[in-house]
Design an enzyme around this catalytic site. Structure first.
Site, PDB file in Angstrom:
ATOM      1  N   ASP A   1      15.307  37.167  51.862  1.00 28.17           N
ATOM      2  CA  ASP A   1      15.021  37.871  53.196  1.00 28.17           C
ATOM      3  C   ASP A   1      15.504  37.208  54.450  1.00 28.17           C
ATOM      4  O   ASP A   1      15.397  36.069  54.431  1.00 28.17           O
ATOM      5  CB  ASP A   1      13.390  37.615  53.603  1.00 28.17           C
ATOM      6  CG  ASP A   1      12.573  38.225  52.418  1.00 28.17           C
ATOM      7  OD1 ASP A   1      12.939  39.275  51.944  1.00 28.17           O
ATOM      8  OD2 ASP A   1      11.338  37.685  52.356  1.00 28.17           O
TER       9      ASP A   1
ATOM     10  N   ASP B   1       6.315  48.304  49.684  1.00 25.10           N
ATOM     11  CA  ASP B   1       5.484  47.330  50.183  1.00 25.10           C
ATOM     12  C   ASP B   1       4.074  47.697  49.988  1.00 25.10           C
ATOM     13  O   ASP B   1       3.749  48.777  50.817  1.00 25.10           O
ATOM     14  CB  ASP B   1       5.877  46.701  51.602  1.00 25.10           C
ATOM     15  CG  ASP B   1       7.121  46.069  51.935  1.00 25.10           C
ATOM     16  OD1 ASP B   1       7.505  45.419  50.702  1.00 25.10           O
ATOM     17  OD2 ASP B   1       7.761  46.251  52.822  1.00 25.10           O
TER      18      ASP B   1
END
Length: 252
Positions: free
Chosen positions: A11, A130
Site C-alpha cells: 500500500d 473492499d
C-alpha cells in the site's frame, strides 16, 4: 493442478509503503521499489501495488513509480488506485504494470470494466473489492479506501463485475485487515465456488497456517499479505516450505 500464489501487497502513500489495521492507523513500512525487488528475489509469485489515497485525493496513480518498479522487479505486478479510464490503465500498462486493479471507479461507472476488458483483455483487469461483514450478516462493498459504505453486497457485485469482464477478484475483508487472525474463509469460499475467475484473498494473514486454511477451506487461488512480510514476521521461503509440507501445490 494449478499452483497457489503468494502475493505481497504494498500500500503506497506519499511514495512510501504503509500498513495499518482495519484500514486505519497507518505506519511506514519502507521503500516500495526496494521491498518489491526483495520479495521478487525471495520467491513471491506476484506483487500488488495500491496507491491507497489516489481516489480520495482525486489524482492519478503514480506512473513514474510504476516505471521504476518495472525496472527492478522480474515478476508480474498489479497496480491500482485512481484508475478511472482506459487511458489511465494504458499509462500504467505502458509503464510496465502487468495488470490494473479497479475499485471505486468500477462501481461508479458501469462501463469501465467492459471497456477495459475489451481494450486489454479480461486477464488484465482485476476487480478489487473492499468488503465488510455488518451486523445483519451481509458483506457490503466499501469505496474510497474503505471510507464509504454502499448498499451493494459483495457477492452480487463480484458476480456482476465478472459478467462485465473482470478477470480476477482481489477480495479484502476490512474486518480482518491487519489483524493477523486469519483470512475471511466463508466469503472467499462462496465467491471461489460460484464464479469462474481466480480469487485473491486479502486481509488477516498472520501465520503460515492461515494461508493453508484459506487455500484448503476458502478455496482461494492466491493469498495476499502485507505486514507479516514488511515487518519480517514470516518470510516467503518459510511460508512456501510450510505450504508444501501441507500438501498444497506451490511454486518454489
Amino acid at each position: 493442478m494449478l499452483t497457489k500464489r503468494i502475493i505481497p501487497c504494498l500500500d503506497i502513500k506519499d511514495g512510501r509503503t504503509v500498513k495499518g489495521t482495519n484500514f486505519v492507523d497507518l505506519r511506514d513500512a519502507g521503500d516500495p521499489v526496494e521491498l518489491g525487488a526483495l520479495y521478487a528475489q525471495q520467491g513471491a509469485d506476484e506483487l500488488v501495488f495500491l496507491d491507497i489515497t489516489a481516489t480520495v485525493e482525486k489524482r492519478k496513480t503514480l506512473s513514474d513509480l510504476v516505471n521504476k518498479i518495472a525496472h527492478h522487479v522480474n515478476i508480474p505486478f498489479t497496480v491500482g488506485g485512481g484508475v478511472k479510464s482506459v487511458e489511465d490503465a494504458s499509462i500504467l500498462l505502458n509503464n510496465g504494470a502487468d495488470k490494473v486493479s479497479v475499485n471505486t471507479a468500477a462501481v461508479k461507472d458501469p462501463l469501465l470494466i467492459p471497456q477495459l476488458a475489451r481494450e486489454f483483455g479480461s486477464q488484465f483487469v482485476v476487480l478489487a473489492i473492499d468488503t465488510k461483514l455488518e451486523e445483519d450478516g451481509e458483506w457490503y462493498v466499501y469505496l474510497q479506501g474503505g471510507r464509504k459504505k454502499t448498499e451493494l453486497t459483495c457477492f452480487e457485485w463480484a458476480k456482476r463485475a465478472v459478467e462485465a469482464g473482470a478477470g480476477e477478484i482481489l477480495l479484502t475483508s476490512m474486518n480482518h485487515d491487519g489483524t493477523k487472525k486469519g483470512f475471511a474463509v466463508d466469503i472467499n469460499r462462496k465467491i471461489s465456488m460460484s464464479l469462474p475467475v481466480p480469487v485473491i484473498a486479502s486481509g488477516g494473514g498472520g501465520t503460515a497456517a492461515h494461508f493453508a486454511t484459506i487455500f484448503k477451506e476458502g478455496l482461494a487461488d492466491a493469498a495476499l499479505a502485507a505486514s507479516i512480510f514488511h515487518f519480517k514476521e514470516l518470510s516467503i521461503p518459510e511460508l512456501k516450505n510450510y505450504l508444501i509440507s501441507e500438501g498444497i501445490a506451490i511454486r518454489i
